[in-house]
Design an enzyme around this catalytic site. Structure first.
Site, PDB file in Angstrom:
ATOM      1  N   HIS A 164      -3.188   2.656  -2.531  1.00 28.58           N
ATOM      2  CA  HIS A 164      -4.326   1.843  -2.092  1.00 28.58           C
ATOM      3  C   HIS A 164      -5.134   1.282  -3.256  1.00 28.58           C
ATOM      4  O   HIS A 164      -5.845   0.288  -3.077  1.00 28.58           O
ATOM      5  CB  HIS A 164      -5.224   2.664  -1.166  1.00 28.58           C
ATOM      6  CG  HIS A 164      -4.626   2.903   0.186  1.00 28.58           C
ATOM      7  ND1 HIS A 164      -4.686   1.980   1.202  1.00 28.58           N
ATOM      8  CD2 HIS A 164      -3.913   3.951   0.677  1.00 28.58           C
ATOM      9  CE1 HIS A 164      -4.068   2.445   2.282  1.00 28.58           C
ATOM     10  NE2 HIS A 164      -3.586   3.640   1.978  1.00 28.58           N
TER      11      HIS A 164
ATOM     12  N   ASN B 140       0.827  -1.217   0.000  1.00 30.11           N
ATOM     13  CA  ASN B 140       0.000   0.000   0.000  1.00 30.11           C
ATOM     14  C   ASN B 140       0.852   1.254   0.000  1.00 30.11           C
ATOM     15  O   ASN B 140       0.576   2.223  -0.713  1.00 30.11           O
ATOM     16  CB  ASN B 140      -0.929   0.002   1.222  1.00 30.11           C
ATOM     17  CG  ASN B 140      -2.255  -0.699   0.959  1.00 30.11           C
ATOM     18  OD1 ASN B 140      -2.697  -0.792  -0.185  1.00 30.11           O
ATOM     19  ND2 ASN B 140      -2.871  -1.194   2.008  1.00 30.11           N
TER      20      ASN B 140
ATOM     21  N   GLU C 288      -6.081  -6.942   5.672  1.00 30.06           N
ATOM     22  CA  GLU C 288      -5.575  -7.915   4.704  1.00 30.06           C
ATOM     23  C   GLU C 288      -5.698  -9.350   5.226  1.00 30.06           C
ATOM     24  O   GLU C 288      -5.031 -10.254   4.740  1.00 30.06           O
ATOM     25  CB  GLU C 288      -4.115  -7.609   4.372  1.00 30.06           C
ATOM     26  CG  GLU C 288      -3.137  -7.782   5.519  1.00 30.06           C
ATOM     27  CD  GLU C 288      -2.977  -6.526   6.361  1.00 30.06           C
ATOM     28  OE1 GLU C 288      -1.947  -6.405   7.043  1.00 30.06           O
ATOM     29  OE2 GLU C 288      -3.882  -5.662   6.351  1.00 30.06           O
TER      30      GLU C 288
END
Length: 308
Positions: A195, A190, A225
């Protein structure tokens, strides 16, 4: 300032009260089929129950052998069938204010007359608003249990499924296993690629997980995640094999970001449900197994053994 409606002040109105009581009695006791149908439909927001009520009330007026209903709600097919059917059928697309609320058909062994079709249509006219409300309620329930990014069930749905699995396991002695998966070093992905890429990887991971498991297994987005997979009728060793297959599927993911391809690996923790164990205890053991997998360098599977 918001204006609130004012209520007229008046004394007792016995005639109106008596009329209201009579109307209430008529509503509850009337043998009129339309009144009975709408009264019964108003008692539930369960689409399945409403369709069963409709099938019963229609069959009191028009002999039918089967009712079949299909609608897609929240991306999932909802199907309801009652009876065995026959070669003759009448089908209706239920719409209200331009919105579709499914397809409904009645079947039987002999052809429907025009008068019978008219009767069915009159009853469907009375049923469409309750059916609309039930469909909308089901859609809201589905949205509350679905992760908006990946489209798979969310943590709330997982918690409910784990509690049910614990009850079934204790009652019937069936084996249930739980796998927790965490995408390795996902924060770094990220931070480096943004993102948008991270979200795309999460969607691909969800699809990969669904492909890696059986149709009887359930995949959930546990948070961030992290994903969870509930495996019914599965012991520790078999669950470990599933976790290894999951790692292989996740390892095939690749997202092109211009000059480089971004891939990801996953760590897995496995725990089988123990007799009498609460869902939060079971989840905590799977989480401990996942922690051990991360502590051993990630991209591996660890099992929290049932027997010490």
């Amino acid at each position: 300032m918001k204006q609130t409606p004012s209520f007229a002040k008046s004394g007792p109105q016995p005639q109106k009260l008596a009329a209201l009581r009579q109307a209430h009695r008529d509503w509850n006791e009337s043998p009129d089929p339309m009144t009975r149908l709408t009264r019964r439909l108003s008692t539930t927001l369960s689409l399945e129950n409403q369709l069963a009520i409709l099938a019963g009330e229609v069959s009191e007026i028009v002999p039918v052998d089967a009712l079949h209903y299909r609608h897609q709600i929240g991306g999932t097919d909802f199907v309801f069938s009652s009876g065995m059917g026959g070669p003759h059928s009448c089908e209706y697309r239920l719409t209200l204010e331009g919105e579709s609320y499914g397809t409904l058909s009645f079947k039987r062994r002999k052809k429907f007359t025009e008068q019978e079709l008219e009767a069915i249509e009159l009853m469907l006219g009375a049923a469409i608003c309750p059916i609309r409300n039930a469909c909308q309620f089901l859609a809201i329930e589905h949205a509350a249990l679905t992760d908006s990014l990946t489209g798979i069930p969310n943590k709330r749905a997982m918690e409910s499924a784990l509690q049910q699995a614990c009850q079934l396991s204790d009652r019937h002695g069936d084996q249930y296993s739980l796998i927790l998966c965490d995408l390795d070093h996902f924060k770094a992905v990220n931070d480096r690629y943004g993102h948008v890429v991270g979200d795309h990887l999460l969607k691909l991971a969800a699809r990969a997980l669904e492909k890696a498991v059986r149709s009887s297994d359930s995949v959930y987005r546990f948070g961030g995640e992290e994903f969870a997979i509930l495996l019914p009728h599965t012991g520790e060793m078999e669950a470990r094999h599933v976790a290894e297959r999951i790692r292989e599927y996740i390892g095939t993911i690749s997202v092109n970001c211009g000059n480089t391809n971004v891939s990801v690996t996953t760590s897995c923790g496995v725990a089988m449900h123990l007799t009498g164990e609460a869902s939060d205890q079971w989840l905590a053991r799977a989480d401990e197994a996942l922690y051990r997998a991360k502590d051993h360098g990630r991209n591996c599977t660890r099992v929290f053994a049932s027997i010490s």
